[in-house]
Write a protein that holds these residues in place. Structure first.
Motif, PDB file in Angstrom:
ATOM      1  N   SER A  98       0.810  -1.220   0.000  1.00 14.85           N
ATOM      2  CA  SER A  98       0.000   0.000   0.000  1.00 14.85           C
ATOM      3  C   SER A  98       0.841   1.267   0.000  1.00 14.85           C
ATOM      4  O   SER A  98       0.334   2.345  -0.320  1.00 14.85           O
ATOM      5  CB  SER A  98      -0.921   0.016   1.229  1.00 14.85           C
ATOM      6  N   ALA A 112       3.307   3.455  -1.651  1.00 14.54           N
ATOM      7  CA  ALA A 112       3.894   3.644  -2.983  1.00 14.54           C
ATOM      8  C   ALA A 112       5.375   3.988  -2.909  1.00 14.54           C
ATOM      9  O   ALA A 112       6.151   3.646  -3.814  1.00 14.54           O
ATOM     10  CB  ALA A 112       3.139   4.740  -3.728  1.00 14.54           C
ATOM     11  N   SER A 113       5.802   4.640  -1.835  1.00 14.90           N
ATOM     12  CA  SER A 113       7.208   5.027  -1.717  1.00 14.90           C
ATOM     13  C   SER A 113       8.113   3.816  -1.493  1.00 14.90           C
ATOM     14  O   SER A 113       9.313   3.868  -1.772  1.00 14.90           O
ATOM     15  CB  SER A 113       7.385   6.020  -0.564  1.00 14.90           C
ATOM     16  N   ASP A 122       6.315   0.969  -4.878  1.00 13.21           N
ATOM     17  CA  ASP A 122       6.170   1.559  -6.209  1.00 13.21           C
ATOM     18  C   ASP A 122       5.057   0.888  -7.012  1.00 13.21           C
ATOM     19  O   ASP A 122       5.094   0.851  -8.236  1.00 13.21           O
ATOM     20  CB  ASP A 122       7.493   1.475  -6.984  1.00 13.21           C
ATOM     21  N   PHE A 142       1.307   1.384  -6.304  1.00 10.06           N
ATOM     22  CA  PHE A 142       0.172   2.277  -6.502  1.00 10.06           C
ATOM     23  C   PHE A 142       0.468   3.639  -5.887  1.00 10.06           C
ATOM     24  O   PHE A 142       0.953   3.717  -4.760  1.00 10.06           O
ATOM     25  CB  PHE A 142      -1.096   1.718  -5.833  1.00 10.06           C
ATOM     26  N   ALA A 143       0.153   4.684  -6.633  1.00  6.96           N
ATOM     27  CA  ALA A 143       0.264   6.024  -6.053  1.00  6.96           C
ATOM     28  C   ALA A 143      -0.808   6.217  -4.990  1.00  6.96           C
ATOM     29  O   ALA A 143      -0.592   6.869  -3.973  1.00  6.96           O
ATOM     30  CB  ALA A 143       0.128   7.082  -7.144  1.00  6.96           C
ATOM     31  N   ASN A 144      -1.978   5.641  -5.228  1.00  7.45           N
ATOM     32  CA  ASN A 144      -3.087   5.724  -4.271  1.00  7.45           C
ATOM     33  C   ASN A 144      -3.881   4.428  -4.382  1.00  7.45           C
ATOM     34  O   ASN A 144      -4.744   4.287  -5.246  1.00  7.45           O
ATOM     35  CB  ASN A 144      -3.970   6.934  -4.570  1.00  7.45           C
ATOM     36  N   MET A 145      -3.585   3.497  -3.503  1.00  4.58           N
ATOM     37  CA  MET A 145      -4.172   2.160  -3.600  1.00  4.58           C
ATOM     38  C   MET A 145      -5.690   2.191  -3.416  1.00  4.58           C
ATOM     39  O   MET A 145      -6.425   1.503  -4.129  1.00  4.58           O
ATOM     40  CB  MET A 145      -3.543   1.239  -2.558  1.00  4.58           C
TER      41      MET A 145
END
Length: 344
Positions: A42, A44-45, A48, A50-53
């Motif tokens: 969950s 993303a950092s 890598d 999903f930017a917004n799961m």
């Protein structure tokens, strides 16, 4: 996604995921051995992925829901199976639902031949629930003619919860003209309202309008407003407060001495929001208007169930300034609904 594609994607995750066997996948959940894996995916950092799961998941759910519903525009007839879910009871058929694609056929000898039908109905109800949930939440993707028609035509029976998920979005001023144009909202005279069939829960919006607005409000003539305003020379601070100390239901908005009033509240004859004072006043106002102005126009949302949401708005004839808007549900027989332009 086919079973082969799904298991190929999961093949390298056996160390972190509890993956059910293919023959029992419809009974068991795919779940991680530890929550830290979901936290990793969950973020993303870190992963890598999903930017917004949550946003991605909601988009996927929306896409699936619309795809299922568009494949069954006439509903699903699965025989003697429960059609109930959180928001009410879905109307049966006449569609078969066979066009709802099952890319993952279930092989279960104990389940019998009807399991695919049950699966399709379950998918249909889940899709229906997504629309109801997101519509109620004010998601603009679901504030569409398609969704309103679905929610008003495909219920056999509403729950009290589903009643009030409909009225605010449909009667909102930003969409009212569009829904009137497409025939979702209709007009009918107050004389058509059968008071004994009114459901116990009523919503109210109360406003003290500036005098410049009172002249423009439908229902009381400009001349009558002018005469009353000139005769009484009312100040807002002198207008009686419709909120009584005995009212224990919640109101939201603006009110107070010397202020414009613009607030909303819900109340009922009995139950958690019981307020005998407000409910009896509502009935008294409605009866007075029905008696003295039976052709006075209300806006109505018809539904297949026969339960219809009515918006009753008027300027208080006693002061020419106070605007009352009630929303309530009442029952109308099919012949009566058809008389006023309903097709459901």
């Amino acid at each position: 996604m086919t079973p082969n594609e799904a298991y190929a994607a999961l093949n390298l995750l056996h160390s972190v995921m509890q993956i059910p066997r293919r023959c029992t996948a419809h009974h068991e959940k795919l779940q991680p051995f530890h929550k830290s894996f979901i936290d990793y995916v969950s973020d993303a950092s870190r992963s890598d992925f999903f930017a917004n799961m949550d946003h991605e998941a909601q988009n996927l759910k929306t896409e699936c829901a619309f795809r299922i519903l568009q494949k069954a525009p006439d509903g699903v007839d699965c025989g003697d199976i429960s059609y109930e879910f959180r928001y009410g009871t879905v109307a049966c058929g006449p569609g078969t639902g066979d066009d709802i694609s099952l890319t993952w056929p279930i092989e279960d000898e104990e389940a019998g031949w009807g399991i695919d039908k049950v699966t399709r109905l379950t998918m249909y109800k889940l899709a229906f629930g997504v629309v109801a949930e997101r519509f109620s939440a004010g998601d603009p993707t679901f504030q569409s003619e398609f969704c309103v028609r679905l929610l008003t035509r495909r219920f056999f029976e509403h729950t009290s919860f589903s009643h009030f998920l409909l009225h605010e979005p449909v009667f909102d001023n930003s969409r009212r003209r569009e829904f009137m144009k497409h025939g979702i909202l209709k007009k009918m005279p107050l004389e058509a309202v059968d008071i004994p069939t009114i459901s116990r829960l009523v919503a109210l919006q109360f406003r003290h309008l500036p005098s410049t607005m009172a002249h423009k409000t439908v229902g009381v003539s400009t001349i009558l407003n002018s005469l009353k305003l000139s005769f009484h020379r009312l100040e807002r601070t002198n207008l009686p407060d419709p909120w009584k100390s005995s009212c224990n239901h919640i109101r939201a908005g603006v009110w107070g001495a010397g202020m414009d009033q613009d607030w909303k509240t819900d109340f009922e004859m009995d139950g958690l929001l019981r307020c005998t004072f407000c409910y009896e006043r509502f009935e008294r106002q409605l009866r007075n208007w029905k008696t003295h102005s039976p052709q006075y126009t209300a806006v109505v949302l018809f539904t297949f169930t026969g339960n219809c949401c009515v918006e009753f708005r008027f300027i208080d004839p006693n002061d020419g300034i106070s605007e009352w808007t009630y929303w309530f549900w009442c029952y109308l027989e099919w012949e009566e609904r058809k008389k006023y332009g309903s097709i459901v």
